[in-house]
Write an enzyme that holds these catalytic residues in place. Structure first.
Site, PDB file in Angstrom:
ATOM      1  N   LYS A  26       0.746  -1.285  -0.037  1.00  0.00           N
ATOM      2  CA  LYS A  26      -0.066   0.031  -0.135  1.00  0.00           C
ATOM      3  C   LYS A  26       0.814   1.212   0.090  1.00  0.00           C
ATOM      4  CE  LYS A  26      -3.722  -0.123   2.119  1.00  0.00           C
ATOM      5  NZ  LYS A  26      -4.593  -0.447   3.543  1.00  0.00           N
ATOM      6  N   ARG A  96      -3.373   3.157   8.448  1.00  0.00           N
ATOM      7  CA  ARG A  96      -4.055   1.886   7.892  1.00  0.00           C
ATOM      8  C   ARG A  96      -2.794   0.743   7.979  1.00  0.00           C
ATOM      9  NH1 ARG A  96      -8.168   2.621   3.020  1.00  0.00           N
ATOM     10  NH2 ARG A  96      -9.358   4.547   3.773  1.00  0.00           N
ATOM     11  N   GLY A 105      -8.322  -7.136   4.529  1.00  0.00           N
ATOM     12  CA  GLY A 105      -9.298  -7.368   5.766  1.00  0.00           C
ATOM     13  C   GLY A 105      -8.766  -8.087   6.764  1.00  0.00           C
ATOM     14  N   MET A 107      -5.851  -7.088   8.607  1.00  0.00           N
ATOM     15  CA  MET A 107      -5.219  -6.188   9.824  1.00  0.00           C
ATOM     16  C   MET A 107      -6.404  -4.871   9.716  1.00  0.00           C
ATOM     17  SD  MET A 107      -1.189  -6.676   9.244  1.00  0.00           S
ATOM     18  CE  MET A 107      -1.295  -6.418   7.260  1.00  0.00           C
ATOM     19  N   ARG A 351      -3.378  -1.955  -6.123  1.00  0.00           N
ATOM     20  CA  ARG A 351      -2.803  -2.962  -5.752  1.00  0.00           C
ATOM     21  C   ARG A 351      -3.045  -4.020  -7.258  1.00  0.00           C
ATOM     22  NH1 ARG A 351      -5.486  -4.757  -0.501  1.00  0.00           N
ATOM     23  NH2 ARG A 351      -7.675  -5.161  -1.144  1.00  0.00           N
ATOM     24  N   HIS A 467      -3.093 -42.717   1.417  1.00  0.00           N
ATOM     25  CA  HIS A 467      -3.555 -43.641   0.334  1.00  0.00           C
ATOM     26  C   HIS A 467      -4.842 -42.964  -0.424  1.00  0.00           C
ATOM     27  CE1 HIS A 467      -5.865 -46.729  -1.823  1.00  0.00           C
ATOM     28  NE2 HIS A 467      -4.789 -47.183  -2.308  1.00  0.00           N
ATOM     29  N   ARG A 571       2.669 -47.655 -10.790  1.00  0.00           N
ATOM     30  CA  ARG A 571       2.702 -48.845  -9.657  1.00  0.00           C
ATOM     31  C   ARG A 571       1.975 -49.906 -10.113  1.00  0.00           C
ATOM     32  NH1 ARG A 571       0.710 -43.140  -6.899  1.00  0.00           N
ATOM     33  NH2 ARG A 571      -0.506 -43.260  -8.997  1.00  0.00           N
ATOM     34  N   SER A 774      15.158 -41.937  -9.345  1.00  0.00           N
ATOM     35  CA  SER A 774      13.642 -41.339  -8.993  1.00  0.00           C
ATOM     36  C   SER A 774      13.491 -41.274  -7.781  1.00  0.00           C
ATOM     37  CB  SER A 774      12.521 -41.958  -9.651  1.00  0.00           C
ATOM     38  OG  SER A 774      11.356 -41.453  -9.378  1.00  0.00           O
ATOM     39  N   THR A 777       9.569 -39.015  -2.913  1.00  0.00           N
ATOM     40  CA  THR A 777       9.696 -38.102  -1.712  1.00  0.00           C
ATOM     41  C   THR A 777       8.588 -38.347  -0.548  1.00  0.00           C
ATOM     42  OG1 THR A 777       8.450 -36.500  -3.108  1.00  0.00           O
ATOM     43  CG2 THR A 777      10.968 -36.369  -2.686  1.00  0.00           C
ATOM     44  N   CYS A 841       9.225 -38.803  -8.289  1.00  0.00           N
ATOM     45  CA  CYS A 841       7.944 -39.543  -8.355  1.00  0.00           C
ATOM     46  C   CYS A 841       6.998 -39.359  -7.185  1.00  0.00           C
ATOM     47  CB  CYS A 841       7.815 -40.631  -9.156  1.00  0.00           C
ATOM     48  SG  CYS A 841       8.739 -41.799  -7.965  1.00  0.00           S
ATOM     49  N   TYR A 861      13.124 -34.185 -14.608  1.00  0.00           N
ATOM     50  CA  TYR A 861      11.796 -34.132 -14.704  1.00  0.00           C
ATOM     51  C   TYR A 861      11.163 -34.532 -13.394  1.00  0.00           C
ATOM     52  CZ  TYR A 861      11.717 -39.346 -13.961  1.00  0.00           C
ATOM     53  OH  TYR A 861      12.069 -40.605 -13.314  1.00  0.00           O
TER      54      TYR A 861
END
Length: 883
Positions: A26, A96, A105, A107, A351, A467, A571, A774, A777, A841, A861
Site C-alpha cells: 500500500k 492503515r 481485511g 489487519m 494493488r 492412500h 505402480r 527417481s 519423496t 515421483c 523431470y
C-alpha cells in the site's frame, strides 16, 4: 535496517513501487501513484522494519521513531494547509496497515483520527456541515474503541442500531445532526462505563495508539491464519500508512468505492466495482447499505441501482482515466480504493487485483494481445496453484450450503452422492446407476474398485499424501481426508449433532476440505483456448520435463491430454487388485513352495503384459518408468473367512493352513518390513515375472506396431548397492531371454527409487548399478523425518501452527532435511555416472514450490498425478523464468 524509518508521499515523495518489502504494498503504491501525478492525499509510511522492531522493544514505539513521525506529520500539514489538533482548521488522518503482500481485511484501520471536542468545532467551522462532522466523530469513536482499545464493537453498534430504530430510519444517512450529536455523547458515556476512563482527547496520543494497534494487528489471529494459508513469512511485518483524510460522507456530491480495472471473476476487459454516495470506506464492505455499480455495464437487471457513470458522470470520467493510467503503468489488472469529496476524485490505494484462475488466464492472454506484457510475463501472471480450479468441477459460489465438517483438501473438485461405507457397496451402487460418496476411516489398496466407482471419497483419518489422497488425485477424484470431526460406527456417520445413514446425500469440496449436507450446486469450468495458449507458453519457457504417475491406460490417456511427457511412476501393485487377479495374487502369496508360486504367477503374467501393452500404447513412445512390486504382501491378503475359503478352494488346500500362513506374514511395522526390493531378494520369481511381462509387451508393440519403446524398470526401496546388483543381474537375464525369444533388440534402463536416507548418502555406489534415480519423496520424507504420512495428520497442524515447520512436509518438500539428502544424492550419483537420469515421483512432483526446488536441483523431470500435470508444467516454467 534502513537508517530512514518514515517515508513521506506528497509534494516531495520519498518512496516508489519498488520499495514494497520496506514500505508494504500500500505504501509503495501510494508513493508511486503520487509520483505519476494521480490525485493522492499526502501522508507518510512507517516501514515494515519498525513493525519487527516494535515487537523486539516489547511493543513500544521508540523516541527516535516518534521524532520521525512528527517531522513527517509537519510535511502533511504543510501540503494540506491544515494543522493536526488545530481548533480552527484541523488535519484528520487515516491509519492503515500495509504488508508487502495483499492481505485484504486481515489487519486494522482507523479513520477520522484527530477528532476531539475542540477539533470537532474546527471541522464544523471549516466545512459548515455539522451533520458530517458529528458523523465523522461517531465513526472515529467506534473504530478507535474497538481497534485500539479492544472494546467489543457490538456495544456501540447496539447504540447506533437503537438510535435508528427509535428514529424510525433504516440507513445511517437518514440520521440528523442532532441525532448524531446525541449518539456521540452516548458513545462516550458507554466508553467511560466499560473502559473506566474517558475517551482519549489528545490527537498525538490517538495517533500513537492507532499506529501501535496496526503493528499489533500483524499478529492477530486472522492475519496469522491468512499467512499460514498462503505461506507468507511472519518475519515480514506490516508497514503503517498515515494519510490525510478526504471525506466521502460530506453529502450527495461525495462518495467512496472500490473497483477493478477488469472483471476479477471472468477477466472480461470491463471496469468492475461498487460505490456508495455519502459514505466512508467501511460502509461499502459492511453490507449496511447496498452498493451501486460503478459502470452501466455492471448494473444488475434484477436490482437496477443507478451507476456512478449515470449519477456522477464527471467523476466517472476521472475514474476511467485513472483506470487506464494505472493499467498502463503497472501492466496488470488493478484493485483500487477511492473517495470522492465535493466531486473531486482521490486515490487511496491500488494493488494488483486478486482474481480467479479463469480471470487470470484471460487477463494474461488479453494483455499479451494488447502488447501490455510479453510472453514471459503472461506465463508468470497465472499462479500454478490456481490451475486446479480449471480442471475440476467446483462448488458454485452462489449456491446455498450447510457446512457440517472440515478436513484436508486432499484432491480438488466437488462431488455429491449418497453415502456408502464399503468399497463393495460403492461398486454395486454405482453399477446400479447411483452416485455415491465412499466414506471410510481410511482407504487401502483393496478399496480401489470402490474409489473408482465413487464420485468422491471422505476419510476420517489420513493426511495429504495418504492412500486416499494420492489415489484420488491420480484419478482426478474429489477427496476430503483426515476429517476428524466425523465419527463412523457401522454404517452410520455422526457429525455436527446429526447421524447420517447409508444412502443419505452429502457434498464434498475437495478444493478447501469442506463437507456439506445434501446436494450443493456445482459449476464445470471450461478449458478455454486461452488456457491452452498459456500452457503452450509454459512449455516454451520451461526446462524440467513433466511426467505423470499413472497405473492404467485410462490414467495414461488423461495425462497425455494434460501434456504429460511420459510416465514417471507406474505402480504395478494397483493392477493386482483388478478383476479376479487378486485371487491369483493371494494364491501366489499363500503358496508354500516355489512351484506353487510360479503356478500362480503364470496366471498373472499375461494380465500384467496386457496392462503394459495398454500403457505403452497410450504413451506412444514416450518414456515409461515401471516400478516393480513395492507394498508388503500382507496388503493383498484376504481379510474374511469367506475370502480365505475362496482361495482355499482354488488352491485345493485346507483353510487352516492358509490361516496359519496368513498369520505368519503379519508385521508390526510393515512399511519398514518385507517390501520393495526385499521381496525381490526373497522371491525373485515375482520380479522375474513382472520383468518378462514388461519386455514381452514392449516387444509385441515394436514388432506389430513399429513403436519405439525404451522401458525403464525401477526397483523400489533399495538401501544398498548389493540389493540392486542382485535384482539387476537376474532381471537382465530375463530381459535377454525374452528379447531373444521375440527376435527383438530393445533399449531399456534399470534404475531405482531413492526413498531411504542410506540410499541418498551412498548414491555414488548405487549409481554403479542404477541408470536412473527417481526420488520417492513420500517415503523419503517418512524415513528422513520419522513421520508416518497416514498418522501424522493429527499433530502436524500443531507443528505448523507453532512454526516448527513452515508447511506440512508431506505437502511441500522439506528443503532443509529431505531436500539436503536429495542434493547429496544428486551430487554423488552424477559423480559416478555423469549422465544419470534424475526425476521425482512422489506427490511433491505436482506441488509448485517443490517443482521450483526440483528445477534448482537440476532434475531432468518431475512426475505427478494426471490432474496435476498442468500445475507442474506451469510451475516448471515459473521456476525457469524466475531463476
Amino acid at each position: 535496517m534502513s537508517s530512514k524509518n518514515v517515508f513521506f508521499f506528497g509534494s516531495k515523495t520519498e518512496g516508489e513501487a519498488g520499495n514494497k518489502n520496506l514500505l508494504g504494498g500500500k505504501g509503495a503504491n501510494l508513493a508511486e501513484m503520487t509520483k505519476i501525478g494521480l490525485p493522492v492525499p499526502p501522508g507518510f509510511t512507517i516501514t515494515t522494519e519498525m513493525c519487527i522492531e516494535y515487537y523486539k522493544q516489547g511493543k513500544k514505539i521508540s523516541d527516535s521513531l516518534l521524532k520521525e513521525i512528527r517531522e513527517a506529520l509537519a510535511k502533511v500539514e504543510k501540503d494540506t494547509g491544515k494543522k493536526f489538533g488545530d481548533a480552527n482548521n484541523p488535519l484528520l488522518v487515516s491509519v492503515r496497515s500495509g504488508a508487502r503482500v495483499s492481505m485484504p481485511g486481515m489487519m486494522d484501520t482507523v479513520l477520522n483520527l484527530g477528532l476531539n471536542e475542540n477539533t470537532l468545532k474546527g471541522l464544523i467551522g471549516a466545512t459548515g456541515n455539522e451533520r458530517f462532522a458529528y458523523d465523522a466523530y461517531r465513526r472515529f469513536i467506534q473504530m478507535y474503541s474497538n481497534v485500539v482499545m479492544g472494546m467489543n464493537p457490538e456495544i456501540l453498534e447496539h447504540i447506533l442500531t437503537g438510535t435508528k430504530e427509535k428514529k424510525g430510519v433504516k440507513n445511517d444517512t437518514e440520521l440528523t445532526a442532532a441525532d448524531l450529536k446525541q449518539m456521540v455523547a452516548d458513545f462516550k458515556a458507554k466508553y467511560r462505563e466499560k473502559m473506566k476512563s474517558d475517551f482519549p482527547e489528545d490527537p498525538m496520543q490517538q495517533l500513537i495508539g492507532a499506529i501501535s494497534a496496526v503493528f499489533g494487528s500483524w499478529n492477530n489471529e486472522r492475519a496469522c491464519i491468512y499467512r499460514r494459508m498462503h505461506g507468507f513469512s511472519d518475519d515480514w511485518g506490516t508497514a503503517v500508512n498515515v494519510q490525510a483524510m478526504v471525506f466521502g460522507n460530506m453529502g450527495e456530491d461525495c462518495a467512496t468505492g472500490v473497483a477493478f480495472t477488469r472483471n476479477p471473476s471472468t477477466g472480461e476487459n470491463k471496469y468492475y466495482g461498487e460505490f456508495l454516495i455519502n459514505a466512508q470506506g467501511e460502509d461499502v464492505v459492511a453490507g449496511i447499505r447496498t452498493p451501486q455499480p460503478v459502470n452501466k455495464d455492471s448494473v444488475d437487471p434484477d436490482n437496477p441501482l443507478p451507476s456512478m457513470e449515470e449519477v456522477m458522470p464527471a467523476v466517472y470520467k476521472q475514474l476511467a482515466n485513472v483506470f487506464d493510467i494505472l493499467e498502463k503503468h503497472y501492466k496488470d489488472m488493478q484493485d483500487i480504493e477511492f473517495t470522492v469529496e465535493k466531486n473531486k476524485l482521490y486515490m487511496l490505494q491500488t494493488r494488483n487485483g486478486k482474481r480467479t484462475a479463469m480471470a487470470a488466464v484471460k487477463i494474461a492472454c488479453d494483455m499479451l494481445n494488447e502488447k501490455l506484457i510479453n510472453e514471459k510475463e503472461a506465463v508468470l501472471r497465472v499462479a500454478p496453484e490456481q490451475v486446479d480450479q480449471l480442471l475440476h468441477p467446483m462448488i458454485d459460489p452462489k449456491a446455498s450450503k450447510t457446512l457440517i465438517a472440515k478436513g484436508l483438501p486432499a484432491s480438488p473438485g466437488a462431488a455429491t452422492g449418497q453415502i456408502v461405507f464399503t468399497a463393495q457397496d460403492a461398486d454395486e451402487w454405482a453399477s446400479a446407476g447411483k452416485k455415491v460418496i465412499l466414506v471410510r476411516h481410511e482407504t487401502s489398496p483393496e478399496d480401489i474398485k470402490g474409489m473408482v466407482a465413487a464420485q468422491g471419497i471422505l476419510t476420517a483419518l489420513g493426511g495429504m499424501t495418504s492412500h486416499a489422497a494420492v489415489v484420488a488425485r491420480g484419478m482426478g477424484k474429489c477427496c476430503v481426508a483426515g476429517c476428524g470431526q466425523i465419527k463412523l460406527s457401522g454404517k452410520t456417520m455422526s457429525v455436527s449433532g446429526k447421524t447420517y445413514k447409508e444412502g443419505d446425500i452429502i457434498t464434498l469440496n475437495g478444493s478447501n476440505g469442506e463437507v456439506y449436507d445434501g446436494n450443493v450446486g456445482k459449476i464445470t469450468p471450461e478449458l478455454s483456448g486461452d488456457f491452452g495458449k498459456i500452457m503452450d507458453l509454459a512449455d516454451k519457457y520451461r526446462k524440467l520435463k513433466v511426467r505423470t504417475n499413472a497405473d492404467t491406460p485410462h490414467d495414461s490417456s488423461v495425462a497425455r491430454k494434460f501434456g504429460a511427457e511420459g510416465i514417471g511412476l507406474c505402480r504395478t501393485e494397483h493392477m493386482f487388485f483388478e478383476g479376479d487377479r487378486v485371487v491369483a495374487v493371494r494364491e501366489m502369496i499363500l503358496s508354500s513352495s516355489l512351484e506353487e508360486r510360479e503356478k500362480a504367477l503364470a496366471k498373472l503374467e499375461p494380465m500384467q503384459k496386457q496392462d503394459f501393452v495398454g500403457i505403452f500404447r497410450e504413451m506412444k513412445g514416450l518414456p515409461v518408468t515401471i516400478r516393480l512390486l513395492d507394498p508388503p504382501l500382507h496388503e493383498f491378503l484376504p481379510h474374511t473367512d469367506a475370502e480365505l475359503e475362496e482361495v482355499a478352494r482354488n488352491m485345493d488346500v485346507p483353510i487352516d493352513m492358509l490361516k496359519s500362513k496368513s498369520a505368519s506374514l503379519h508385521e508390526f511395522n510393515p512399511m519398514l518390513g518385507h517390501r520393495g526390493c526385499r521381496l525381490g531378494i526373497s522371491y525373485p520369481e515375482i520380479y522375474k515375472m513382472q520383468v518378462r511381462a514388461i519386455i514381452e509387451a514392449a516387444c509385441e508393440l515394436v514388432k506389430n506396431e513399429k513403436m519405439e519403446i525404451v522401458p525403464e524398470i525401477m526397483i523400489p526401496l533399495v538401501g544398498k548397492k548389493e540389493e540392486l546388483a542382485i535384482i539387476k543381474e537376474y532381471s537382465e537375464a530375463e530381459i535377454k531371454k525374452t528379447m531373444d525369444k521375440n527376435g527383438v533388440n530393445l533399449k531399456y534402463m534399470i534404475g531405482t527409487m531413492i526413498e531411504l536416507p542410506r540410499a541418498a548418502i551412498t548414491s555414488d555406489r548405487i549409481a554403479e548399478e542404477a541408470e536412473f534415480f527417481s526420488f520417492g519423496t513420500n517415503d523419503l520424507t517418512q524415513t528422513t523425518m520419522g513421520l508416518s504420512r497416514d498418522d501424522s495428520g493429527n499433530f502436524l497442524p500443531d507443528y505448523v501452527n507453532k512454526k516448527i515447520y513452515s508447511v506440512d512436509p508431506f505437502v511441500s518438500i522439506d528443503q532443509e532435511g529431505v531436500g539436503e539428502l536429495m542434493k547429496i544424492s544428486i551430487e554423488k550419483g552424477r559423480k559416478t555416472r555423469k549422465n544419470i537420469k534424475l526425476g521425482i515421483c512422489g506427490e511433491h512432483g505436482g506441488e509448485p514450490q517443490s517443482v521450483i526446488f526440483c528445477h534448482k536441483l537440476g532434475l531432468d523431470y518431475v512426475s505427478c498425478s494426471p490432474y496435476r500435470v498442468p500445475v507442474a508444467r506451469l510451475a516448471a516454467a515459473h521456476a525457469n523464468l524466475m531463476s
